[in-house]
Motif scaffolding. Structure first.
Motif, short mmCIF file in Angstrom:
data_model
loop_
_atom_site.label_atom_id
_atom_site.label_comp_id
_atom_site.label_asym_id
_atom_site.label_seq_id
_atom_site.Cartn_x
_atom_site.Cartn_y
_atom_site.Cartn_z
N GLU A 171 48.09 36.03 34.04
CA GLU A 171 47.24 36.38 33.05
C GLU A 171 46.42 35.33 32.87
O GLU A 171 45.15 35.32 32.62
CB GLU A 171 47.85 37.00 31.79
CG GLU A 171 48.63 38.30 31.90
CD GLU A 171 49.14 38.92 30.69
OE1 GLU A 171 49.40 38.15 29.79
OE2 GLU A 171 49.88 39.70 30.69
N ALA A 172 46.69 33.91 32.55
CA ALA A 172 46.15 32.97 32.51
C ALA A 172 45.20 32.71 33.43
O ALA A 172 43.76 32.20 33.23
CB ALA A 172 46.92 31.82 32.01
N PHE A 173 45.78 32.62 34.71
CA PHE A 173 44.85 32.29 35.70
C PHE A 173 43.71 33.32 36.04
O PHE A 173 42.60 32.76 36.40
CB PHE A 173 45.77 32.21 37.02
CG PHE A 173 45.13 32.11 38.28
CD1 PHE A 173 44.81 30.86 38.84
CD2 PHE A 173 44.41 33.10 39.11
CE1 PHE A 173 44.23 30.45 40.12
CE2 PHE A 173 43.87 32.69 40.40
CZ PHE A 173 43.67 31.42 40.84
N PRO A 186 35.08 30.35 35.27
CA PRO A 186 34.65 29.68 36.38
C PRO A 186 33.91 28.24 35.94
O PRO A 186 33.97 27.33 36.89
CB PRO A 186 33.45 30.39 36.73
CG PRO A 186 33.59 31.88 35.98
CD PRO A 186 34.45 31.63 34.57
N ASP A 187 33.77 27.96 34.92
CA ASP A 187 33.16 26.56 34.42
C ASP A 187 34.36 25.74 33.83
O ASP A 187 34.03 24.66 33.15
CB ASP A 187 31.95 26.77 33.43
CG ASP A 187 30.83 27.44 34.32
OD1 ASP A 187 30.41 26.93 35.47
OD2 ASP A 187 30.09 28.37 33.38
N ASN A 246 36.74 32.52 41.59
CA ASN A 246 35.80 31.80 41.04
C ASN A 246 36.06 30.17 41.48
O ASN A 246 37.24 29.61 41.86
CB ASN A 246 35.59 32.02 39.73
CG ASN A 246 36.65 31.60 38.65
OD1 ASN A 246 37.34 30.43 38.76
ND2 ASN A 246 37.14 32.34 37.65
N PRO A 247 34.98 29.31 41.07
CA PRO A 247 35.05 28.08 41.54
C PRO A 247 36.40 27.31 40.76
O PRO A 247 37.25 26.44 41.44
CB PRO A 247 34.06 27.20 41.15
CG PRO A 247 33.06 28.39 41.18
CD PRO A 247 33.96 29.59 40.81
N THR A 258 42.01 25.26 41.29
CA THR A 258 43.53 25.34 40.84
C THR A 258 44.39 25.73 42.05
O THR A 258 45.49 25.07 42.34
CB THR A 258 43.54 26.41 39.67
OG1 THR A 258 42.99 26.11 38.76
CG2 THR A 258 45.23 26.80 39.39
N LEU A 259 43.98 26.58 43.01
CA LEU A 259 44.71 27.07 44.14
C LEU A 259 45.33 25.92 44.99
O LEU A 259 46.24 25.79 45.82
CB LEU A 259 44.18 28.40 44.66
CG LEU A 259 44.42 29.57 44.11
CD1 LEU A 259 43.85 30.79 44.86
CD2 LEU A 259 46.14 30.01 43.68
N ASN A 260 43.92 25.17 45.15
CA ASN A 260 44.03 24.04 46.23
C ASN A 260 45.00 22.97 45.57
O ASN A 260 45.82 22.39 46.44
CB ASN A 260 42.57 23.50 46.44
CG ASN A 260 41.81 24.44 47.35
OD1 ASN A 260 42.18 25.19 48.14
ND2 ASN A 260 40.35 24.12 46.91
#
Length: 253
Positions: free
Chosen positions: A164-166, A171-172, A224-225, A230-232
């Motif tokens: 949910e938090a993710f 995006p900013d 989004n950016p 975060t995933l990276n």
């Protein structure tokens, strides 16, 4: 006694279209015509229509009906075939009804299984989580992935809040926010896998690779950016921790 097409249809309690259809498929012979061109049906036609109507009501196919009209002695064989087909149909309908009842009881939509709905508790209820839940419950997963998602579904609380938090990550969002999110996800995944070391040992081979890639693709949809960063970070941290074993976090994020 003879009748017009409409009179024949009325007597047999069928539609004019049905009479024409019986003619079209060759079940009902064409009658003689009067000098004015009108069809003239007799008792034999009426009996044939009633026989066809009876056999149709039992569910016999047009091919079976044609065989019966041609060879009345084949009736028992046709009925035994029909009985077998009906048994299969009833079994299928009972399975479908059970699935419908189960979906109603669990609140699952028609396009997902109750198992997928349960998986969404851990994988997220957004589009990403829904898609991933459908894949992991409907595809024949390689054993290593199946074990991972079974374990996740059994312990949804470990990832629900993070999903949910993710999903809500702006995006900013600042680098500090994405780094903190990555740390929380990495800690959750690390703890999850460390407690279940067997999940890290299996490696897909052959056709399993294609299925694995489909699931992994659903785990990394358009983001989004800030989510992408975060995933990276999560992937880098997991590779560092597990020596490259984990390619991406085992949840919808």
């Amino acid at each position: 006694m003879t009748w017009s097409t409409k009179q024949l249809a009325d007597l047999a309690a069928v539609s004019l279209r049905t009479i024409r259809h019986y003619h079209g498929v060759g079940l009902l012979p064409e009658p003689e015509r009067l000098p004015n061109g009108y069809k003239q049906y007799d008792t034999a036609h009426l009996v044939t229509v009633l026989r066809i109507k009876r056999m149709s009501s039992l569910g016999l196919s047009l091919e079976q009906i044609a065989e019966m009209l041609e060879n009345p002695g084949s009736g028992e064989d046709q009925l035994r075939t029909l009985d077998s087909e009906l048994t299969d149909t009833i079994s299928r309908l009972e399975r479908v009804r059970a699935e419908v009842r189960r979906a109603l009881d669990t609140g699952a939509d028609p396009d997902i299984t109750p198992e997928a709905l349960a998986a969404m508790s851990a994988l997220g209820r957004d589009e990403r989580g829904r898609n991933l839940a459908i894949l992991v419950t409907d595809l024949r997963l390689p054993a290593h992935l199946s074990n991972v998602f079974d374990a996740i579904t059994e312990s949804p609380g470990e990832f629900t809040a993070l999903n949910e938090a993710f999903t809500k990550l702006d995006p900013d969002a600042s680098d500090a926010e994405t780094q903190q999110m990555a740390i929380e996800i990495t800690e959750a995944v690390t703890g999850f896998l460390t407690a279940r070391p067997a999940l890290l040992n299996a490696v897909p081979t052959g056709s399993e690779v294609v299925t694995s890639e489909a699931v992994m693709g659903a785990m990394r949809p358009d983001t989004n950016p800030a989510q992408g960063r975060t995933l990276n970070l999560v992937t880098q941290q997991l590779k560092s921790h597990f020596g490259g074993v984990a390619e991406s976090p085992p949840h919808s994020t």
